[in-house]
Design a protein around this motif. Structure first.
Motif, mmCIF file in Angstrom:
data_model
loop_
_atom_site.group_PDB
_atom_site.id
_atom_site.type_symbol
_atom_site.label_atom_id
_atom_site.label_comp_id
_atom_site.label_asym_id
_atom_site.label_seq_id
_atom_site.Cartn_x
_atom_site.Cartn_y
_atom_site.Cartn_z
ATOM 1 N N LEU A 75 0.829 -1.209 0.000
ATOM 2 C CA LEU A 75 0.000 0.000 0.000
ATOM 3 C C LEU A 75 0.863 1.257 0.000
ATOM 4 C CD1 LEU A 75 -2.787 -1.049 2.537
ATOM 5 C CD2 LEU A 75 -2.860 -1.096 0.047
ATOM 6 N N ALA A 76 1.948 1.249 0.763
ATOM 7 C CA ALA A 76 2.820 2.423 0.804
ATOM 8 C C ALA A 76 3.526 2.648 -0.528
ATOM 9 C CB ALA A 76 3.846 2.264 1.929
ATOM 10 N N SER A 77 3.958 1.576 -1.181
ATOM 11 C CA SER A 77 4.657 1.712 -2.463
ATOM 12 C C SER A 77 3.709 2.149 -3.573
ATOM 13 C CB SER A 77 5.339 0.393 -2.831
ATOM 14 O OG SER A 77 6.337 0.050 -1.884
ATOM 15 N N LEU A 78 2.483 1.673 -3.522
ATOM 16 C CA LEU A 78 1.519 2.091 -4.542
ATOM 17 C C LEU A 78 1.183 3.572 -4.430
ATOM 18 C CD1 LEU A 78 -0.958 -0.941 -4.556
ATOM 19 C CD2 LEU A 78 0.575 -0.257 -6.409
ATOM 20 N N LYS A 79 1.357 4.141 -3.239
ATOM 21 C CA LYS A 79 1.056 5.558 -3.037
ATOM 22 C C LYS A 79 2.291 6.442 -3.174
ATOM 23 C CE LYS A 79 -0.800 4.857 0.971
ATOM 24 N NZ LYS A 79 -1.472 5.134 2.283
ATOM 25 N N ARG B 161 7.166 8.851 -13.612
ATOM 26 C CA ARG B 161 5.966 9.533 -13.117
ATOM 27 C C ARG B 161 4.951 8.524 -12.590
ATOM 28 N NH1 ARG B 161 2.495 13.039 -17.250
ATOM 29 N NH2 ARG B 161 2.229 10.950 -18.130
ATOM 30 N N PRO B 162 4.591 8.576 -11.292
ATOM 31 C CA PRO B 162 3.584 7.670 -10.748
ATOM 32 C C PRO B 162 2.176 8.185 -11.023
ATOM 33 C CG PRO B 162 4.461 9.030 -9.004
ATOM 34 C CD PRO B 162 5.184 9.431 -10.254
ATOM 35 N N ILE B 163 1.209 7.364 -10.724
ATOM 36 C CA ILE B 163 -0.178 7.703 -11.023
ATOM 37 C C ILE B 163 -0.643 8.889 -10.181
ATOM 38 C CG2 ILE B 163 -1.065 6.035 -9.350
ATOM 39 C CD1 ILE B 163 -2.643 6.913 -12.762
ATOM 40 N N LEU B 164 -0.161 8.997 -8.944
ATOM 41 C CA LEU B 164 -0.585 10.114 -8.106
ATOM 42 C C LEU B 164 -0.048 11.444 -8.634
ATOM 43 C CD1 LEU B 164 -0.360 8.721 -4.462
ATOM 44 C CD2 LEU B 164 -2.359 9.001 -5.926
ATOM 45 N N GLN B 165 1.123 11.430 -9.233
ATOM 46 C CA GLN B 165 1.631 12.657 -9.815
ATOM 47 C C GLN B 165 0.819 13.050 -11.040
ATOM 48 O OE1 GLN B 165 5.841 12.721 -10.598
ATOM 49 N NE2 GLN B 165 5.723 14.602 -11.801
ATOM 50 N N ILE C 243 -6.187 -0.372 -5.613
ATOM 51 C CA ILE C 243 -5.666 -0.633 -4.266
ATOM 52 C C ILE C 243 -6.605 -1.553 -3.491
ATOM 53 C CG2 ILE C 243 -5.154 0.459 -2.054
ATOM 54 C CD1 ILE C 243 -4.059 2.827 -3.498
ATOM 55 N N VAL C 244 -7.908 -1.360 -3.644
ATOM 56 C CA VAL C 244 -8.870 -2.231 -2.967
ATOM 57 C C VAL C 244 -8.723 -3.670 -3.459
ATOM 58 C CG1 VAL C 244 -11.326 -2.730 -2.697
ATOM 59 C CG2 VAL C 244 -10.500 -0.381 -2.478
ATOM 60 N N VAL C 245 -8.555 -3.857 -4.757
ATOM 61 C CA VAL C 245 -8.397 -5.197 -5.315
ATOM 62 C C VAL C 245 -7.131 -5.858 -4.765
ATOM 63 C CG1 VAL C 245 -7.957 -6.495 -7.431
ATOM 64 C CG2 VAL C 245 -9.722 -4.733 -7.395
ATOM 65 N N VAL C 246 -6.027 -5.119 -4.728
ATOM 66 C CA VAL C 246 -4.775 -5.662 -4.198
ATOM 67 C C VAL C 246 -4.936 -6.057 -2.728
ATOM 68 C CG1 VAL C 246 -2.383 -5.097 -3.623
ATOM 69 C CG2 VAL C 246 -3.322 -4.433 -5.838
ATOM 70 N N SER C 247 -5.607 -5.231 -1.958
ATOM 71 C CA SER C 247 -5.817 -5.528 -0.536
ATOM 72 C C SER C 247 -6.675 -6.772 -0.349
ATOM 73 C CB SER C 247 -6.461 -4.327 0.155
ATOM 74 O OG SER C 247 -5.674 -3.169 0.020
ATOM 75 N N LEU C 248 -7.735 -6.911 -1.140
ATOM 76 C CA LEU C 248 -8.607 -8.074 -1.023
ATOM 77 C C LEU C 248 -7.894 -9.353 -1.431
ATOM 78 C CD1 LEU C 248 -11.996 -6.638 -2.380
ATOM 79 C CD2 LEU C 248 -11.339 -7.052 0.000
ATOM 80 N N VAL C 249 -7.091 -9.289 -2.485
ATOM 81 C CA VAL C 249 -6.333 -10.468 -2.912
ATOM 82 C C VAL C 249 -5.352 -10.897 -1.837
ATOM 83 C CG1 VAL C 249 -4.633 -11.302 -4.571
ATOM 84 C CG2 VAL C 249 -6.618 -10.028 -5.373
ATOM 85 N N GLN C 250 -4.643 -9.923 -1.268
ATOM 86 C CA GLN C 250 -3.687 -10.234 -0.218
ATOM 87 C C GLN C 250 -4.390 -10.800 1.014
ATOM 88 O OE1 GLN C 250 -0.434 -10.230 -0.308
ATOM 89 N NE2 GLN C 250 -0.276 -10.910 1.816
ATOM 90 N N LEU C 251 -5.550 -10.258 1.362
ATOM 91 C CA LEU C 251 -6.305 -10.773 2.504
ATOM 92 C C LEU C 251 -6.763 -12.192 2.244
ATOM 93 C CD1 LEU C 251 -7.647 -10.243 5.242
ATOM 94 C CD2 LEU C 251 -9.621 -9.315 4.009
ATOM 95 N N ARG C 252 -7.205 -12.466 1.022
ATOM 96 C CA ARG C 252 -7.646 -13.824 0.672
ATOM 97 C C ARG C 252 -6.491 -14.803 0.740
ATOM 98 N NH1 ARG C 252 -11.234 -17.607 1.246
ATOM 99 N NH2 ARG C 252 -11.168 -19.144 -0.446
#
Length: 324
Positions: A252-256, A274-278, A304-313
């Motif tokens: 999560l920190a690296s994606l942000k 250039r990241p997506i937030l920039q 980010i929600v998808v990545v979190s759900l996959v990791q939780l699963r």
């Protein structure tokens, strides 16, 4: 002869009113008891602040993403899902998203492994133990601006940076464009990020190591297990949950990622870092398209929600397999 009239005590007419007040008081006490029993009275200030600064901006951002809002002062109009459709076909969105994913892949693995190795060393060191822990965690306390400028001075190809001096010391040609060459720019930012943020993972792993019961090591040592066997069969399995937490937080920190790239490379060279937030920032505050920037940010939020759900699963599945 007429008997004398007898006087009887009349019932006070205020009894129904008193009964009503009693029922009303009982109702107030019941409501108050329910509020205190479930903790609502104590969490109400937090819930109010949470709704004011998180839920309301979240809903307001959805409204912005469905219109052509801008900061140029023109009147906004409702355009539905047009911003989302444009974002999904925008090559800048996909290139920025790829840069973000690539940075996450490059940074997550060394940050997790380096944090684990540092925690193992600090846990077993007995000489100047506090100094090692302080020095490894201290960079994490520095602001992003300080870290970015510090590393820019060290690796900037000026002949005075630490990187150039090390190259010259081993007989190599100095002057490599660490931040201006597409081959090295992302790697330079990853190296800076690892040095800066690995202290947080180190602290989590150190706490996990201190929570492992000592009698497990003593029993294994009595059975003849060496240091490597104790590491593979006791330490790493007992740190499985800590590793899961570290990986999720690091992803999560690296994606942000935003600060250090914006300071060190500005997204260059040629938008290769250039990241997506920039890109969201540039679309909203440089291109004045607040609605479009909101749509891009919500697409990234869904990722980010998808990545979190996959990791939780995956974590739950691993726990279930271990329980079986």
């Amino acid at each position: 002869m007429t008997p004398p009239a007898t006087t009887t005590a009349a019932t006070p007419p205020a009894a129904p009113a008193a009964e009503a007040r009693t029922q009303s008081g009982d109702g107030i006490r019941t409501v108050r008891h329910k509020w205190t029993e479930h903790g609502l009275l104590f969490t109400a200030p937090f819930l109010l602040i949470y709704a004011l600064f998180l839920i309301w901006p979240l809903l307001y951002g959805v409204k912005l993403s469905l219109g052509d809002d801008n900061i140029a002062g023109t009147e906004a109009q409702f355009i539905g899902l047009d911003n989302y459709a444009e974002a999904l076909t925008d090559p800048n969105v996909w290139s920025s998203l790829w840069n973000t994913v690539w940075f996450t892949v490059l940074s997550t693995v060394p940050l997790v492994l380096t944090g684990l190795v540092m925690a193992l060393l600090a846990h077993h060191l007995r000489v100047a133990e506090w100094l090692w822990r302080l020095s490894w965690f201290a960079p994490f306390l520095l602001p992003s601006g300080v870290v970015g400028m510090l590393w820019m001075w060290m690796i900037y190809p000026s002949g005075f940076g630490l990187a150039d001096q090390m190259l010259a010391a081993v007989g190599l040609e100095p002057g490599i464009g660490w931040l201006t060459d597409e081959r090295y720019a992302m790697l330079s930012v990853v190296l800076t990020t690892v040095w800066w943020t690995v202290g947080f993972n180190f602290l989590l792993y150190l706490a996990g190591l201190q929570a492992i019961p000592q009698h497990l090591y003593e029993a294994a040592e009595i059975d003849g297990a060496g240091p490597w066997h104790r590491l593979w069969h006791i330490t790493l399995p007992m740190l499985r949950r800590t590793t899961g937490v570290v990986v999720v937080l690091q992803l999560l920190a690296s994606l942000k990622i935003f600060d250090q790239i914006y300071i060190m490379t500005g997204g260059g060279p040629d938008d290769s870092t250039r990241p997506i937030l920039q890109y969201v920032y540039q679309s909203g505050f440089t291109g004045y398209r607040i609605g479009y920037a909101s749509a891009v940010s919500y697409i990234f939020f869904a990722l980010i929600v998808v990545v979190s759900l996959v990791q939780l699963r995956l974590s739950r599945r691993a726990s279930e397999e271990k329980a079986q």
